[in-house]
Design a protein around this motif. Structure first.
Motif, PDB file in Angstrom:
ATOM      1  N   THR A  81      -2.435  -0.282  -9.550  1.00  0.00           N
ATOM      2  CA  THR A  81      -1.291  -0.899 -10.207  1.00  0.00           C
ATOM      3  C   THR A  81      -0.904  -2.204  -9.525  1.00  0.00           C
ATOM      4  OG1 THR A  81      -0.443   1.245 -10.947  1.00  0.00           O
ATOM      5  CG2 THR A  81       1.129  -0.583 -10.838  1.00  0.00           C
ATOM      6  N   ASN A  82      -0.848  -2.173  -8.212  1.00  0.00           N
ATOM      7  CA  ASN A  82      -0.420  -3.335  -7.440  1.00  0.00           C
ATOM      8  C   ASN A  82      -1.576  -4.149  -6.872  1.00  0.00           C
ATOM      9  OD1 ASN A  82       2.568  -2.864  -7.514  1.00  0.00           O
ATOM     10  ND2 ASN A  82       1.943  -0.941  -6.554  1.00  0.00           N
ATOM     11  N   LYS A  83      -2.813  -3.792  -7.261  1.00  0.00           N
ATOM     12  CA  LYS A  83      -4.016  -4.529  -6.865  1.00  0.00           C
ATOM     13  C   LYS A  83      -4.127  -4.661  -5.343  1.00  0.00           C
ATOM     14  CE  LYS A  83      -4.781  -5.237 -11.238  1.00  0.00           C
ATOM     15  NZ  LYS A  83      -5.687  -4.340 -11.986  1.00  0.00           N
ATOM     16  N   ARG A  84      -4.074  -3.515  -4.684  1.00  0.00           N
ATOM     17  CA  ARG A  84      -4.198  -3.471  -3.233  1.00  0.00           C
ATOM     18  C   ARG A  84      -5.350  -2.567  -2.829  1.00  0.00           C
ATOM     19  NH1 ARG A  84       2.137  -2.111  -3.039  1.00  0.00           N
ATOM     20  NH2 ARG A  84       2.977  -4.241  -3.273  1.00  0.00           N
TER      21      ARG A  84
ATOM     22  N   VAL B 139      -4.461   1.835   9.351  1.00  0.00           N
ATOM     23  CA  VAL B 139      -4.615   1.576   7.922  1.00  0.00           C
ATOM     24  C   VAL B 139      -4.321   0.097   7.681  1.00  0.00           C
ATOM     25  CG1 VAL B 139      -3.810   2.083   5.597  1.00  0.00           C
ATOM     26  CG2 VAL B 139      -3.995   3.925   7.277  1.00  0.00           C
ATOM     27  N   THR B 140      -5.298  -0.606   7.108  1.00  0.00           N
ATOM     28  CA  THR B 140      -5.154  -2.024   6.799  1.00  0.00           C
ATOM     29  C   THR B 140      -4.932  -2.202   5.300  1.00  0.00           C
ATOM     30  OG1 THR B 140      -6.615  -2.647   8.620  1.00  0.00           O
ATOM     31  CG2 THR B 140      -6.272  -4.300   6.907  1.00  0.00           C
ATOM     32  N   ARG B 141      -3.969  -3.020   4.935  1.00  0.00           N
ATOM     33  CA  ARG B 141      -3.733  -3.362   3.532  1.00  0.00           C
ATOM     34  C   ARG B 141      -4.332  -4.735   3.247  1.00  0.00           C
ATOM     35  NH1 ARG B 141       2.356  -4.086   2.104  1.00  0.00           N
ATOM     36  NH2 ARG B 141       1.958  -6.070   3.159  1.00  0.00           N
ATOM     37  N   LEU B 142      -5.073  -4.837   2.134  1.00  0.00           N
ATOM     38  CA  LEU B 142      -5.680  -6.094   1.729  1.00  0.00           C
ATOM     39  C   LEU B 142      -5.399  -6.347   0.259  1.00  0.00           C
ATOM     40  CD1 LEU B 142      -8.123  -4.214   3.370  1.00  0.00           C
ATOM     41  CD2 LEU B 142      -8.918  -6.534   3.718  1.00  0.00           C
ATOM     42  N   ASP B 143      -5.449  -7.617  -0.137  1.00  0.00           N
ATOM     43  CA  ASP B 143      -5.450  -7.903  -1.562  1.00  0.00           C
ATOM     44  C   ASP B 143      -6.878  -7.789  -2.077  1.00  0.00           C
ATOM     45  OD1 ASP B 143      -6.806 -10.316  -1.007  1.00  0.00           O
ATOM     46  OD2 ASP B 143      -4.956 -11.492  -1.010  1.00  0.00           O
TER      47      ASP B 143
ATOM     48  N   ILE C  74      -9.094   8.907   2.150  1.00  0.00           N
ATOM     49  CA  ILE C  74      -7.664   8.718   1.959  1.00  0.00           C
ATOM     50  C   ILE C  74      -7.395   8.437   0.485  1.00  0.00           C
ATOM     51  CG2 ILE C  74      -7.325   7.841   4.303  1.00  0.00           C
ATOM     52  CD1 ILE C  74      -7.089   5.015   3.077  1.00  0.00           C
ATOM     53  N   GLY C  75      -6.120   8.506   0.098  1.00  0.00           N
ATOM     54  CA  GLY C  75      -5.726   8.175  -1.260  1.00  0.00           C
ATOM     55  C   GLY C  75      -4.569   7.205  -1.252  1.00  0.00           C
ATOM     56  N   ALA C  76      -4.449   6.400  -2.319  1.00  0.00           N
ATOM     57  CA  ALA C  76      -3.354   5.444  -2.464  1.00  0.00           C
ATOM     58  C   ALA C  76      -2.693   5.672  -3.824  1.00  0.00           C
ATOM     59  CB  ALA C  76      -3.858   4.010  -2.341  1.00  0.00           C
ATOM     60  N   GLU C  77      -1.421   6.004  -3.820  1.00  0.00           N
ATOM     61  CA  GLU C  77      -0.676   6.312  -5.045  1.00  0.00           C
ATOM     62  C   GLU C  77       0.390   5.249  -5.281  1.00  0.00           C
ATOM     63  OE1 GLU C  77       2.507   9.633  -6.725  1.00  0.00           O
ATOM     64  OE2 GLU C  77       1.559   9.911  -4.766  1.00  0.00           O
ATOM     65  N   PRO C  78       0.309   4.477  -6.364  1.00  0.00           N
ATOM     66  CA  PRO C  78       1.342   3.483  -6.647  1.00  0.00           C
ATOM     67  C   PRO C  78       2.617   4.139  -7.161  1.00  0.00           C
ATOM     68  CG  PRO C  78      -0.290   3.501  -8.400  1.00  0.00           C
ATOM     69  CD  PRO C  78      -0.791   4.446  -7.350  1.00  0.00           C
ATOM     70  N   VAL C  79       3.741   3.691  -6.620  1.00  0.00           N
ATOM     71  CA  VAL C  79       5.058   4.118  -7.093  1.00  0.00           C
ATOM     72  C   VAL C  79       5.892   2.850  -7.215  1.00  0.00           C
ATOM     73  CG1 VAL C  79       7.093   5.527  -6.661  1.00  0.00           C
ATOM     74  CG2 VAL C  79       4.837   6.349  -5.937  1.00  0.00           C
ATOM     75  N   GLY C  80       5.979   2.293  -8.422  1.00  0.00           N
ATOM     76  CA  GLY C  80       6.607   1.001  -8.602  1.00  0.00           C
ATOM     77  C   GLY C  80       5.814  -0.054  -7.854  1.00  0.00           C
ATOM     78  N   THR C  81       6.501  -0.834  -7.036  1.00  0.00           N
ATOM     79  CA  THR C  81       5.812  -1.854  -6.246  1.00  0.00           C
ATOM     80  C   THR C  81       5.396  -1.343  -4.867  1.00  0.00           C
ATOM     81  OG1 THR C  81       7.934  -2.690  -5.414  1.00  0.00           O
ATOM     82  CG2 THR C  81       7.037  -3.720  -7.411  1.00  0.00           C
TER      83      THR C  81
ATOM     84  N   ILE D 128      -9.734   0.743 -10.848  1.00  0.00           N
ATOM     85  CA  ILE D 128      -9.541   0.355 -12.240  1.00  0.00           C
ATOM     86  C   ILE D 128      -9.250  -1.139 -12.231  1.00  0.00           C
ATOM     87  CG2 ILE D 128      -8.268   0.773 -14.365  1.00  0.00           C
ATOM     88  CD1 ILE D 128      -7.452   3.485 -13.180  1.00  0.00           C
ATOM     89  N   PRO D 129     -10.238  -1.986 -12.497  1.00  0.00           N
ATOM     90  CA  PRO D 129     -10.055  -3.436 -12.342  1.00  0.00           C
ATOM     91  C   PRO D 129      -8.927  -4.010 -13.194  1.00  0.00           C
ATOM     92  CG  PRO D 129     -12.375  -2.887 -12.564  1.00  0.00           C
ATOM     93  CD  PRO D 129     -11.609  -1.642 -12.892  1.00  0.00           C
ATOM     94  N   ASP D 130      -8.828  -3.568 -14.453  1.00  0.00           N
ATOM     95  CA  ASP D 130      -7.756  -4.005 -15.346  1.00  0.00           C
ATOM     96  C   ASP D 130      -7.699  -3.038 -16.518  1.00  0.00           C
ATOM     97  OD1 ASP D 130      -9.637  -4.961 -17.459  1.00  0.00           O
ATOM     98  OD2 ASP D 130     -10.101  -6.502 -15.973  1.00  0.00           O
ATOM     99  N   ALA D 131      -6.783  -3.295 -17.436  1.00  0.00           N
ATOM    100  CA  ALA D 131      -6.539  -2.352 -18.524  1.00  0.00           C
ATOM    101  C   ALA D 131      -7.706  -2.224 -19.489  1.00  0.00           C
ATOM    102  CB  ALA D 131      -5.283  -2.762 -19.283  1.00  0.00           C
ATOM    103  N   THR D 132      -8.591  -3.210 -19.521  1.00  0.00           N
ATOM    104  CA  THR D 132      -9.691  -3.193 -20.482  1.00  0.00           C
ATOM    105  C   THR D 132     -11.041  -2.864 -19.857  1.00  0.00           C
ATOM    106  OG1 THR D 132     -10.063  -5.581 -20.207  1.00  0.00           O
ATOM    107  CG2 THR D 132      -8.503  -4.883 -21.915  1.00  0.00           C
ATOM    108  N   SER D 133     -11.086  -2.742 -18.534  1.00  0.00           N
ATOM    109  CA  SER D 133     -12.359  -2.502 -17.851  1.00  0.00           C
ATOM    110  C   SER D 133     -12.551  -1.017 -17.549  1.00  0.00           C
ATOM    111  CB  SER D 133     -12.415  -3.291 -16.542  1.00  0.00           C
ATOM    112  OG  SER D 133     -12.343  -4.674 -16.776  1.00  0.00           O
ATOM    113  N   PRO D 134     -13.790  -0.554 -17.521  1.00  0.00           N
ATOM    114  CA  PRO D 134     -14.040   0.842 -17.166  1.00  0.00           C
ATOM    115  C   PRO D 134     -13.765   1.092 -15.691  1.00  0.00           C
ATOM    116  CG  PRO D 134     -16.113  -0.351 -17.358  1.00  0.00           C
ATOM    117  CD  PRO D 134     -15.042  -1.289 -17.825  1.00  0.00           C
TER     118      PRO D 134
END
Length: 327
Positions: free
Chosen positions: A60-63, A96-100, A120-127, A291-297
């Motif tokens: 969601t936040n592209k991280r 844990v390192t965060r990257l764009d 590990i897992g990453a769960e988006p919650v808002g921003t 999930i790269p974007d809404a239209t990509s597999p």
């Protein structure tokens, strides 16, 4: 015939079931493990000099989040002296390192006493992003700490968490188990849990909302297939009806990708891959769904740790993927 085809042709695929499985997960297309492409990112630098153990996407936040064992010589908040790399491994101290999604580091946090970071897992919650990791590490006979429970917490840049931190929500789906790790299916909102109990490696698939509520009623359960017993296990991911695993070691052509049916425990595909074969040092580390974007597999990514030369040994991270399906 090119090197890739030679390697793939040399792989003997044994379609053998796991010891047992029970599930009724709806059918979904399977990702083709022969169609890997990339790198998506190649030899990026993380926060520590040690290998990246695993990674996860906040789609969601592209991280991108990576987990490494904390390197020797670090002095973290609350510590009076540097800690050796061996002690960090024994304790299960992670960074844990965060990257764009361009591979730029945008933050980091440290987890003391959590585990080895195999998945590990990453769960988006808002921003915000909430991370799922193992916790409450106990060292094994090789001096590596592995988690005995599962934790969920919000990523906070610059924070140093301990297993007693109040920001953790801890789960114990299989009391008495060790080597606990998790992986998230962001498409179907599920969480997979791998653990060892009484010497048996078992995977279970849960609805994420139910799991977070502390109700541990699996949608699927399977024992680890025999074909994964010998190789060095390096990570896993889940998407729809399929469990995907990564195994292999450094400095050798033995990196395998495997697809398993959650419902039956059958090994549907096992492939030797030469992705990243041009790297000077090549060690498989981690899997995750992007999930790269809404239209990509959806993409199944697997990670490779590398180093530049015999004298430049700080570990880098590269990511390869497949998004081609087999019905």
């Amino acid at each position: 015939m090119n090197r890739r085809r030679i390697l793939l042709a040399a792989t003997a695929l044994a379609l053998t079931p796991a010891g047992r499985a029970s599930a009724a997960v709806p059918a979904t297309p399977r990702l083709d493990l022969t169609a890997t492409t990339g790198p998506w990112l190649r030899e990026i630098t993380l926060s520590e000099t040690r290998v990246p153990q695993s990674f996860a996407f906040d789609n969601t936040n592209k991280r991108l989040y990576t987990a490494q064992l904390t390197q020797g010589g670090r002095i973290l908040a609350g510590e009076s002296a540097a800690v050796s790399g061996a002690d960090r491994s024994r304790n299960g101290d992670l960074c844990v390192t965060r990257l764009d999604w361009r591979g730029t580091v945008t933050g980091r946090m440290y987890l003391k006493g959590f585990g080895h970071g195999v998945s590990i897992g990453a769960e988006p919650v808002g921003t915000s992003t909430y991370l799922w990791t193992e916790t409450d590490a106990v060292p094994d006979s090789q001096g590596n700490g592995y988690g005995t429970r599962v934790a969920r917490f919000r990523f906070t840049d610059g924070a140093v968490l301990t297993t007693g931190s109040t920001s953790l929500v801890r789960h114990d789906p299989v009391p008495g188990s060790d080597h606990n790790t998790v992986a998230l299916d962001p498409v179907h909102s599920r969480i997979a849990h791998r653990r060892r109990a009484d010497g048996v490696w078992t995977y279970a698939l849960y609805d994420l909302v139910t799991f977070k509520a502390g109700v541990f009623e699996p949608l699927a359960t399977l024992t680890q297939p025999d074909v994964l017993t010998g190789p060095t296990f390096q990570g896993y991911a889940t998407l729809g009806r399929h469990l995907y695993t990564l195994d292999g070691t450094a400095l050798s052509d033995n990196v395998h990708l495997t697809a398993v049916d959650w419902n039956t425990g059958a090994v549907l595909e096992r492939q030797l891959t030469d992705a990243g074969g041009e790297l000077f040092y090549r060690e498989p580390e981690g899997m995750a769904i992007q999930i790269p974007d809404a239209t990509s597999p959806a993409r199944l990514h697997f990670g490779l740790a590398s180093e530049e030369s015999l004298t430049q040994t700080d570990k880098k991270a590269s990511f390869y993927y497949t998004d081609t399906t087999v019905r």
